[in-house]
Design a protein around this motif. Sequence first.
Motif, PDB file in Angstrom:
ATOM      1  N   TYR A 107      86.697  91.519  42.165  1.00  0.00           N
ATOM      2  CA  TYR A 107      86.929  90.269  42.891  1.00  0.00           C
ATOM      3  C   TYR A 107      88.189  90.373  43.748  1.00  0.00           C
ATOM      4  O   TYR A 107      88.178  90.060  44.952  1.00  0.00           O
ATOM      5  CB  TYR A 107      87.052  89.134  41.869  1.00  0.00           C
ATOM      6  N   LYS A 108      89.284  90.824  43.167  1.00  0.00           N
ATOM      7  CA  LYS A 108      90.546  90.911  43.913  1.00  0.00           C
ATOM      8  C   LYS A 108      90.495  92.005  44.977  1.00  0.00           C
ATOM      9  O   LYS A 108      90.988  91.814  46.098  1.00  0.00           O
ATOM     10  CB  LYS A 108      91.707  91.151  42.957  1.00  0.00           C
ATOM     11  N   ARG A 109      89.883  93.131  44.650  1.00  0.00           N
ATOM     12  CA  ARG A 109      89.785  94.215  45.622  1.00  0.00           C
ATOM     13  C   ARG A 109      88.875  93.843  46.787  1.00  0.00           C
ATOM     14  O   ARG A 109      89.095  94.248  47.931  1.00  0.00           O
ATOM     15  CB  ARG A 109      89.272  95.480  44.928  1.00  0.00           C
ATOM     16  N   LEU A 110      87.848  93.059  46.496  1.00  0.00           N
ATOM     17  CA  LEU A 110      86.894  92.672  47.527  1.00  0.00           C
ATOM     18  C   LEU A 110      87.586  91.863  48.625  1.00  0.00           C
ATOM     19  O   LEU A 110      87.345  92.079  49.817  1.00  0.00           O
ATOM     20  CB  LEU A 110      85.761  91.857  46.895  1.00  0.00           C
ATOM     21  N   TYR A 111      88.459  90.936  48.233  1.00  0.00           N
ATOM     22  CA  TYR A 111      89.199  90.177  49.246  1.00  0.00           C
ATOM     23  C   TYR A 111      90.146  91.094  50.015  1.00  0.00           C
ATOM     24  O   TYR A 111      90.208  91.047  51.255  1.00  0.00           O
ATOM     25  CB  TYR A 111      89.989  89.038  48.604  1.00  0.00           C
ATOM     26  N   ALA A 112      90.880  91.938  49.297  1.00  0.00           N
ATOM     27  CA  ALA A 112      91.852  92.817  49.954  1.00  0.00           C
ATOM     28  C   ALA A 112      91.173  93.712  50.989  1.00  0.00           C
ATOM     29  O   ALA A 112      91.735  93.975  52.064  1.00  0.00           O
ATOM     30  CB  ALA A 112      92.578  93.655  48.913  1.00  0.00           C
TER      31      ALA A 112
END
Length: 498
Positions: free
Chosen positions: A482-487
């Motif tokens: 989830y966090k990597r997807l936004y980054a």
Amino acid sequence: MRYYLGIDIGTYETKGVLVDGDGQIVATAAEPHRMQVPRPGWAEHDAEKDWWGDFVTISRSLLSKSRVDPARIRAVGPSGIGPCMLPVDGAGTPLMNAVLYGVDTRAALEIEELTEKIGIERLLSECGNSLTSQSVGPKILWLKRNRPELFARTHKILNSSSFLVHKLTGRFTIDHYTACGSTPLYSAERLTWDDSYADLITGPERLPDLLWTTDIAGTVTPAAAEATGLAAGTPVIAGTVDAAAEAVSVGVLDPGEMMIMYGSTIFIIMLTAERVRDPRLWYSPWLFEGQHACMSGLATSGTLTHWFRERFAGELDPANAVEILAREATRAPAGANGLIVLPYFSGERTPIHDPRAKGVIFGLDLTHNRADIYRALLEGIAYGVNHIVETYAEAGQKATVIAAVGGGTKNQVWSHAVSDITGEAQTIRSRTIGASYGNAFLAAVAVGDVQREDIRRWNPVERTVKPDPSLVSVYSRQFNIYKRLYAQTKDLMAEISG
């Protein structure tokens, strides 16, 4: 018997409650309305119709249902969504639709320009907040630039509760907690309006008088009494933002205690021993002098479930569509068969503060069905909550108690996903009606009939949602993605925003 009236303006619905001196609910009422989205990134209400019109309808409905003599109502407590930006003329008549809280991202350019001119260090030290889509100051600057003829006619800039108080009493007021959302126009350091930005944005003369939430702003005027059915002369408190009233309603009183409000947006309030300075979070003096609050919130949550029901479950009976979709979601496993949703359908507020962020449904293949996608939406909101909880920890704030409130607490998939993903238990009290109940209690506090601690007697804990340790590995993996997807898509989101 003494009675107290509380009414709250929500994003999609106004709710009201009449409560007796023991905290028992005598009558409830609700009135739906719509959030207007005239352009992408805009979010508005018609203040006369959606705010005051609903208040009048709810007030009369509560009096009719309860058959309580209006003269026996000791005080009225209003609250509403916020912070909002509503310009009014000298008579208090709205000059345009109200511009809503952080879900309205029209002032992105003004946020960038003001941040550059003022500087993040000064914003945090003097105002307590960085500039985000939640800030009223940039939206006033947007008004000044884009509607100069309206700005020239503007006598006051009001919030939702401020507008209700004026309609009821004739006074222009705002509580300190709400006012702090007017960054950079409010000084959290000095607890007053700041005239440093009079030329750049506007001066204090266009802003309401500052009060504490339980201060009596005035009394119901004869004209307001005729409209609402209330007794002329009934005290009206200054009121506050809906989320703060929600926190009070579930007994959040001491430093370390946190509220998660499951509504059209997720909003989180944590009381702290001292002022927290972190650009990813919001600060405000709490409802009572000498106390502090650290806030955060997602841009879409219940709004996202509304969107899904309207677009992809239109064949369901609106009366029970929520329950049907919730049952369907229980058939999908934790992790939604590999689906991950970024719930940034109206940009995002904390902790990324990115008005250009976009919603993403990631991992789809031909095996997925409606239950998988709906569960993934709920889990995506829960990942957003966990991102915020992590941010509090990084800022040195660890919750001792988490109290959950709002309509979303009735959705077991949603509330359990939040506990499973954050690893934190949530207490749910017997009355989850929320802000309107908190307003009624605050009204009782204002006239000296109860003490703050009495809310725990009025509204005892009913149950606790506990995390499931067996789901840690699934959700930890998904949250990392989830966090990597936004980054990894942030630049593309900005590019597609044009």
